[in-house]
Design a protein around this motif. Structure first.
Motif, mmCIF file in Angstrom:
data_model
loop_
_atom_site.group_PDB
_atom_site.id
_atom_site.type_symbol
_atom_site.label_atom_id
_atom_site.label_comp_id
_atom_site.label_asym_id
_atom_site.label_seq_id
_atom_site.Cartn_x
_atom_site.Cartn_y
_atom_site.Cartn_z
ATOM 1 N N SER A 51 0.818 -1.221 0.000
ATOM 2 C CA SER A 51 0.000 0.000 0.000
ATOM 3 C C SER A 51 0.851 1.270 0.000
ATOM 4 O O SER A 51 0.367 2.338 -0.370
ATOM 5 N N SER A 52 2.103 1.185 0.429
ATOM 6 C CA SER A 52 2.969 2.371 0.384
ATOM 7 C C SER A 52 4.110 2.194 -0.622
ATOM 8 O O SER A 52 5.085 2.943 -0.603
ATOM 9 N N PRO B 109 4.400 2.831 -3.917
ATOM 10 C CA PRO B 109 4.793 3.914 -4.839
ATOM 11 C C PRO B 109 5.757 4.908 -4.225
ATOM 12 O O PRO B 109 6.605 5.459 -4.905
ATOM 13 N N GLU B 110 5.633 5.141 -2.921
ATOM 14 C CA GLU B 110 6.516 6.110 -2.271
ATOM 15 C C GLU B 110 7.854 5.491 -1.882
ATOM 16 O O GLU B 110 8.897 6.136 -2.003
ATOM 17 N N ALA C 99 5.326 10.129 3.224
ATOM 18 C CA ALA C 99 5.131 11.551 3.484
ATOM 19 C C ALA C 99 4.248 11.773 4.713
ATOM 20 O O ALA C 99 4.449 12.739 5.455
ATOM 21 N N VAL C 100 3.284 10.861 4.941
ATOM 22 C CA VAL C 100 2.377 11.014 6.086
ATOM 23 C C VAL C 100 3.164 11.119 7.388
ATOM 24 O O VAL C 100 2.834 11.912 8.271
ATOM 25 N N ALA D 181 6.427 11.877 7.699
ATOM 26 C CA ALA D 181 7.670 12.655 7.590
ATOM 27 C C ALA D 181 7.795 13.720 8.677
ATOM 28 O O ALA D 181 8.877 13.892 9.256
ATOM 29 N N ALA D 182 6.687 14.409 8.974
ATOM 30 C CA ALA D 182 6.773 15.498 9.958
ATOM 31 C C ALA D 182 7.185 14.986 11.329
ATOM 32 O O ALA D 182 7.827 15.698 12.099
ATOM 33 N N ASP D 183 6.837 13.725 11.638
ATOM 34 C CA ASP D 183 7.195 13.159 12.942
ATOM 35 C C ASP D 183 8.688 12.811 13.031
ATOM 36 O O ASP D 183 9.205 12.595 14.120
ATOM 37 N N TYR E 81 11.334 14.602 11.795
ATOM 38 C CA TYR E 81 12.270 15.725 11.865
ATOM 39 C C TYR E 81 12.956 15.913 13.223
ATOM 40 O O TYR E 81 14.150 16.219 13.268
ATOM 41 N N ALA F 234 11.967 11.712 2.512
ATOM 42 C CA ALA F 234 10.566 11.884 2.897
ATOM 43 C C ALA F 234 9.657 11.772 1.688
ATOM 44 O O ALA F 234 9.700 12.611 0.787
ATOM 45 N N GLY F 235 8.860 10.724 1.654
ATOM 46 C CA GLY F 235 7.859 10.546 0.605
ATOM 47 C C GLY F 235 8.463 10.341 -0.777
ATOM 48 O O GLY F 235 9.660 10.099 -0.935
ATOM 49 N N MET F 236 7.591 10.457 -1.761
ATOM 50 C CA MET F 236 8.029 10.256 -3.149
ATOM 51 C C MET F 236 9.107 11.283 -3.543
ATOM 52 O O MET F 236 10.014 10.988 -4.313
ATOM 53 N N LYS F 237 9.006 12.491 -2.986
ATOM 54 C CA LYS F 237 9.999 13.534 -3.256
ATOM 55 C C LYS F 237 11.386 13.069 -2.787
ATOM 56 O O LYS F 237 12.383 13.266 -3.493
ATOM 57 N N GLN G 237 3.001 15.001 -9.329
ATOM 58 C CA GLN G 237 2.897 15.408 -7.929
ATOM 59 C C GLN G 237 2.800 16.943 -7.830
ATOM 60 O O GLN G 237 1.934 17.471 -7.125
ATOM 61 N N TYR H 115 2.138 17.135 3.970
ATOM 62 C CA TYR H 115 2.797 15.855 3.694
ATOM 63 C C TYR H 115 1.765 14.747 3.454
ATOM 64 O O TYR H 115 1.969 13.856 2.642
ATOM 65 N N MET I 209 0.535 14.969 0.035
ATOM 66 C CA MET I 209 1.562 14.434 -0.872
ATOM 67 C C MET I 209 1.535 12.908 -0.884
ATOM 68 O O MET I 209 1.654 12.283 -1.936
ATOM 69 N N LEU J 270 0.253 7.842 -3.853
ATOM 70 C CA LEU J 270 -0.395 6.537 -4.035
ATOM 71 C C LEU J 270 -1.220 6.530 -5.324
ATOM 72 O O LEU J 270 -1.213 5.554 -6.078
ATOM 73 N N ILE K 208 -0.659 8.421 -7.960
ATOM 74 C CA ILE K 208 0.289 8.435 -9.083
ATOM 75 C C ILE K 208 0.873 7.029 -9.299
ATOM 76 O O ILE K 208 1.021 6.569 -10.431
#
Lengths: 281, 209
Positions: A66-67, A69-70, A203-204, A206-208, A210, A223-226, A254, B184, B187, B192, B194
């Motif tokens: 489920s994750s 792609p990232e 990405a969900v 990511a903020a946690d 830092y 962090a995430g696809m980026k 994106q 985030y 994003m 997902l 994409i």
């Protein structure tokens, strides 16, 4: 005023269709917006780059389809980087549903660099009991994983002769979609055995992450696809690989999607405040 | 355009479209895909747990190699199933007590070290932050942000005067944090979508590289 009222009543299906079209368009006709690498991804890249040839990078595959792609592009880019530097790759997983994904990467990436299973890459598989697994690996990897994912005894794999426990590994990168994941590697591998830990996260979450980065507990972060795209670009720029970059290819979509969402948020707010007085009346 | 000849890719594409069909409205096709996903996930998990953990780490040493020490975790594991038999359901307390006790003993020192000691160290203003002006600036902002955010959660005194100023500054930092999380999250959801679009356009229909 009528326009604002109309905007607030737009059917969500229209927004879904518009979003689908806008996401698909750059995939069919890339816009070439480009990806620049940030300091967090660069820190992880430099940490992997600094591993001496012949040493081992441990990648923990802590995600599921489920994750994918990232996080899957991160896994592939990290493996390509390691193999190009003649660094060996040891994989394990804390997510049972991710076992097949690591297997796919082990099957597809090493042949690109002429690397052999058992000599340059080993996949340990998954075991139940996160804390016991990591703490056990700190004492002896063989005790926790007597055999690898494919049933080979670790004693029969030449690469494992030099890798007995976590302290023999200079860096672990946890690619995680939640718990268990990078936090467990920090809790047990970093605080107890002093391992350097890098992370690739959705990405969900990511903020946690830092705070761990700024306190120096984490070596680097994707962090995430980026983050995946940043790493792919750095690997390609350094001349380590010329393979297709799925995360980079997705970044145009994106960016376009983000612009649309920002426009919709602004329109929604303007329309809400413009029609508020009428509603209150 | 090179449409896939693989049956599995066609099945995956059909299931993807089935899940997307929920965006239109709830329907039997979506329900079928959802139930199939849950069923396959559970079946896969049970199978891997058996072959990767239970069989090699318990069944083999206990029943094939005769290592009797493994009878202890085996019996403790069986106690979990006592939950289904009312007369002996109290036996479930033994494995739970063991797991809670062991896990607490292992996790509390590590958690304290990782999430409290190191985080406090990371927040403190140390001489190292003066090495560069940008490091100093961000360290100072983090310090002020943490202190003010903690003040916001200080409820045993009315928020007025200096405390009000600090707690309202804390709200700003909290809002910035929530905003970053939300950004985030958007994003992640887009990623997902994409990913699935890439699968449909590349692996299934073959219209992109």
């Amino acid at each position: 005023m009528k326009l604002f009222q109309y905007l607030l009543r737009i059917d969500r299906k229209i927004i879904f269709v518009a979003m689908a079209v806008l996401v698909m368009f750059p995939l069919l006709r890339p816009l070439g917006l480009g990806v620049s690498s940030g300091p967090r991804a660069r820190a992880l890249f430099e940490a992997v780059d600094a591993i001496p040839a012949g040493k081992t990078l441990l990648i923990s595959v802590d995600f599921d389809p489920s994750s994918m792609p990232e996080l899957y592009p991160m896994l592939v880019a990290l493996m390509r980087h390691a193999f190009a530097k003649n660094v060996k790759v040891l994989l394990c997983g804390l997510w049972v549903t991710g076992a097949g994904l690591a297997d796919e990467a082990v099957t597809t990436v090493p042949p690109e660099f002429g690397k052999k299973y058992g000599e340059d890459v080993v996949y340990l598989g998954w075991k139940a009991g996160v804390d016991a697994v990591i703490l056990g690996m700190g004492e002896s990897i063989r005790n926790v994983f007597p055999t690898d994912y494919y049933g080979h005894s670790l004693d029969s794999l030449p690469m494992m002769a030099e890798v007995q426990k976590l302290r023999d590994i200079p860096l672990v990168v946890a690619i995680s979609a939640g718990d268990p994941g990078y936090r467990d590697w920090l809790l047990y591998a970093q605080s107890r055995y002093g391992m350097r830990v890098g992370a690739g996260v959705t990405a969900v979450s990511a903020a946690d992450v830092y705070p761990y980065l700024q306190s120096g507990q984490l070596t680097g972060l994707l962090a995430g696809m980026k983050g995946g795209a940043e790493y792919e670009v750095m690997v390609q720029k350094a001349g380590y690989s010329k393979a297709y970059m799925p995360a980079v290819a997705a970044m145009d979509s994106q960016s376009l999607a983000h612009v649309v969402i920002m426009v919709l948020v602004v329109i929604g707010n303007v329309a809400f405040f413009a029609t508020r007085k009428r509603r209150e009346a | 355009m090179h449409v896939s000849h693989s049956v599995l890719t066609w099945v995956a594409a059909a299931l993807t479209l089935g899940i997307f069909s929920f965006l239109w409205k709830d329907n039997p096709f979506y329900k079928f895909c959802e139930h199939l996903f849950v069923g396959v996930s559970v079946g896969y998990t049970i199978s891997l747990t058996w072959y990767n953990s239970v069989y090699p780490d318990l069944v083999t040493p206990l029943f094939r190699q005769g290592q009797l020490l493994y009878a202890i975790p085996f019996v403790l594991g069986l106690c979990y199933f006592c939950r289904f038999i009312p007369k002996v359901s109290w036996l479930v307390r033994f494995p739970m007590a063991f797991v809670l006790g062991w896990a607490s003993g292992v996790a509390i020192p590590a958690f304290f070290q990782t999430n409290i000691i190191k985080q406090i160290q990371g927040t403190l203003l140390t001489p190292g932050i003066f090495s560069r002006w940008d490091v100093f600036l961000w360290a100072l902002i983090s310090f002020i942000g943490v202190i003010c955010s903690v003040f916001y959660f200080f409820f045993s005194r009315e928020h007025k005067g200096a405390l009000k100023l600090a707690s309202e500054t804390g709200i700003i930092f909290l809002m910035v944090g929530f905003g970053a999380s939300f950004g985030y999250t958007v994003m992640a959801r887009m990623s997902l979508l994409i990913g699935r679009m890439q699968f449909l356009l590349r692996d299934w229909l073959g219209v992109i590289r």
